[in-house]
Design a protein around this motif. Structure first.
Motif, PDB file in Angstrom:
ATOM      1  N   THR A   1       0.788  -1.135   0.066  1.00 18.94           N
ATOM      2  CA  THR A   1       0.043   0.155  -0.022  1.00 18.94           C
ATOM      3  C   THR A   1       0.968   1.333  -0.118  1.00 18.94           C
ATOM      4  OG1 THR A   1      -1.443  -1.281   0.945  1.00 18.94           O
ATOM      5  CG2 THR A   1      -1.779   1.273   1.143  1.00 18.94           C
ATOM      6  N   VAL A   2       1.962   1.235   0.967  1.00 19.73           N
ATOM      7  CA  VAL A   2       2.998   2.417   1.024  1.00 19.73           C
ATOM      8  C   VAL A   2       3.394   2.483  -0.486  1.00 19.73           C
ATOM      9  CG1 VAL A   2       4.927   3.191   1.896  1.00 19.73           C
ATOM     10  CG2 VAL A   2       3.001   2.224   3.338  1.00 19.73           C
ATOM     11  N   VAL A   3       3.971   1.538  -1.142  1.00 23.88           N
ATOM     12  CA  VAL A   3       4.832   1.666  -2.176  1.00 23.88           C
ATOM     13  C   VAL A   3       3.790   2.264  -3.455  1.00 23.88           C
ATOM     14  CG1 VAL A   3       5.690   0.313  -4.354  1.00 23.88           C
ATOM     15  CG2 VAL A   3       6.440  -0.138  -1.789  1.00 23.88           C
ATOM     16  N   ALA A   4       2.758   1.643  -3.330  1.00 30.70           N
ATOM     17  CA  ALA A   4       1.520   2.095  -4.497  1.00 30.70           C
ATOM     18  C   ALA A   4       1.058   3.743  -4.142  1.00 30.70           C
ATOM     19  CB  ALA A   4       0.291   1.234  -4.376  1.00 30.70           C
ATOM     20  N   ALA A   5       1.080   3.967  -3.110  1.00 27.54           N
ATOM     21  CA  ALA A   5       0.660   5.227  -2.654  1.00 27.54           C
ATOM     22  C   ALA A   5       1.675   6.419  -3.150  1.00 27.54           C
ATOM     23  CB  ALA A   5       0.478   5.424  -1.292  1.00 27.54           C
ATOM     24  N   SER A   6       3.106   6.096  -2.778  1.00 25.04           N
ATOM     25  CA  SER A   6       4.331   6.715  -3.273  1.00 25.04           C
ATOM     26  C   SER A   6       4.515   6.766  -4.904  1.00 25.04           C
ATOM     27  CB  SER A   6       5.391   6.309  -2.677  1.00 25.04           C
ATOM     28  OG  SER A   6       5.582   5.044  -2.886  1.00 25.04           O
ATOM     29  N   LEU A   7       4.132   5.749  -5.665  1.00 27.08           N
ATOM     30  CA  LEU A   7       4.138   5.673  -6.971  1.00 27.08           C
ATOM     31  C   LEU A   7       2.945   6.608  -7.460  1.00 27.08           C
ATOM     32  CD1 LEU A   7       5.316   4.359  -9.586  1.00 27.08           C
ATOM     33  CD2 LEU A   7       3.371   2.588  -9.286  1.00 27.08           C
TER      34      LEU A   7
ATOM     35  N   ARG B   1       1.899  11.881 -10.019  1.00 25.60           N
ATOM     36  CA  ARG B   1       1.052  12.949 -10.126  1.00 25.60           C
ATOM     37  C   ARG B   1       1.978  14.361 -10.086  1.00 25.60           C
ATOM     38  NH1 ARG B   1      -4.354  12.797  -9.929  1.00 25.60           N
ATOM     39  NH2 ARG B   1      -4.449  14.985  -8.830  1.00 25.60           N
ATOM     40  N   LYS B   2       2.954  14.163  -9.475  1.00 22.71           N
ATOM     41  CA  LYS B   2       4.058  15.412  -9.254  1.00 22.71           C
ATOM     42  C   LYS B   2       4.706  15.302 -10.463  1.00 22.71           C
ATOM     43  CE  LYS B   2       4.868  17.771  -5.451  1.00 22.71           C
ATOM     44  NZ  LYS B   2       4.318  18.917  -5.425  1.00 22.71           N
ATOM     45  N   LEU B   3       5.191  14.485 -11.187  1.00 21.77           N
ATOM     46  CA  LEU B   3       6.320  14.352 -12.450  1.00 21.77           C
ATOM     47  C   LEU B   3       5.233  14.368 -13.660  1.00 21.77           C
ATOM     48  CD1 LEU B   3       8.907  11.946 -10.905  1.00 21.77           C
ATOM     49  CD2 LEU B   3       8.859  14.385 -10.900  1.00 21.77           C
ATOM     50  N   ALA B   4       4.321  13.785 -13.372  1.00 22.47           N
ATOM     51  CA  ALA B   4       3.686  13.688 -15.193  1.00 22.47           C
ATOM     52  C   ALA B   4       1.985  13.927 -14.697  1.00 22.47           C
ATOM     53  CB  ALA B   4       3.650  12.287 -15.619  1.00 22.47           C
ATOM     54  N   PRO B   5       1.692  15.264 -14.554  1.00 24.08           N
ATOM     55  CA  PRO B   5       0.301  15.545 -13.929  1.00 24.08           C
ATOM     56  C   PRO B   5      -0.547  15.208 -15.069  1.00 24.08           C
ATOM     57  CG  PRO B   5       1.603  17.627 -14.080  1.00 24.08           C
ATOM     58  CD  PRO B   5       2.510  16.504 -14.389  1.00 24.08           C
ATOM     59  N   LYS B   6      -0.501  15.557 -16.347  1.00 21.93           N
ATOM     60  CA  LYS B   6      -1.514  15.429 -17.381  1.00 21.93           C
ATOM     61  C   LYS B   6      -1.650  14.114 -17.820  1.00 21.93           C
ATOM     62  CE  LYS B   6      -0.745  19.820 -19.765  1.00 21.93           C
ATOM     63  NZ  LYS B   6      -0.434  20.481 -20.943  1.00 21.93           N
ATOM     64  N   THR B   7      -0.570  12.918 -17.641  1.00 23.95           N
ATOM     65  CA  THR B   7      -0.758  11.704 -17.759  1.00 23.95           C
ATOM     66  C   THR B   7      -1.563  11.054 -16.703  1.00 23.95           C
ATOM     67  OG1 THR B   7       1.424  11.664 -18.900  1.00 23.95           O
ATOM     68  CG2 THR B   7       0.450   9.586 -18.158  1.00 23.95           C
ATOM     69  N   ALA B   8      -1.263  11.599 -15.760  1.00 22.64           N
ATOM     70  CA  ALA B   8      -1.952  11.156 -14.324  1.00 22.64           C
ATOM     71  C   ALA B   8      -3.362  11.429 -14.465  1.00 22.64           C
ATOM     72  CB  ALA B   8      -1.403  11.657 -12.935  1.00 22.64           C
TER      73      ALA B   8
END
Length: 101
Positions: free
Chosen positions: A14-20, A25-32
């Protein structure tokens, strides 16, 4: 495998998925945002159940609200102020000769 070890792996996953998700969302906001909209469109299909419909409405990305807080940049007033008229934004490059020793 013990129940404690399974719980530990579940917490780590869960922690790894949340950090991913956060990094995406930080590095590729349009893709997200596109991925989030695609997931919401899949969940909002008419043949889906009530829970999936509610989850789809929850996951659906927010549209641009038109104020300066959403960062849409369509009006051009959220960025830095434009340079005054007549002022040049470029500066000349100057080459200086080397000093002799």
């Amino acid at each position: 495998m013990s129940a404690g070890l399974v719980a530990q792996y579940a917490v780590i996953a869960t922690v790894v998925a949340a950090s991913l998700v956060h990094a995406l969302r930080k590095l590729a906001p349009k893709t997200a945002t596109r991925a989030q909209a695609a997931l919401a469109a899949t969940l909002l299909r008419p043949q889906r159940g009530g829970f999936a419909q509610r989850l789809g409405r929850f996951v659906q990305p927010r549209g641009a609200s038109g104020d300066c807080g959403d960062g849409c940049g369509t009006c051009g007033t959220c960025g830095p102020p434009p340079a005054p008229t007549g002022a040049s934004s470029t500066q000349p490059v100057r080459f200086h000769p080397r000093r002799s020793k």
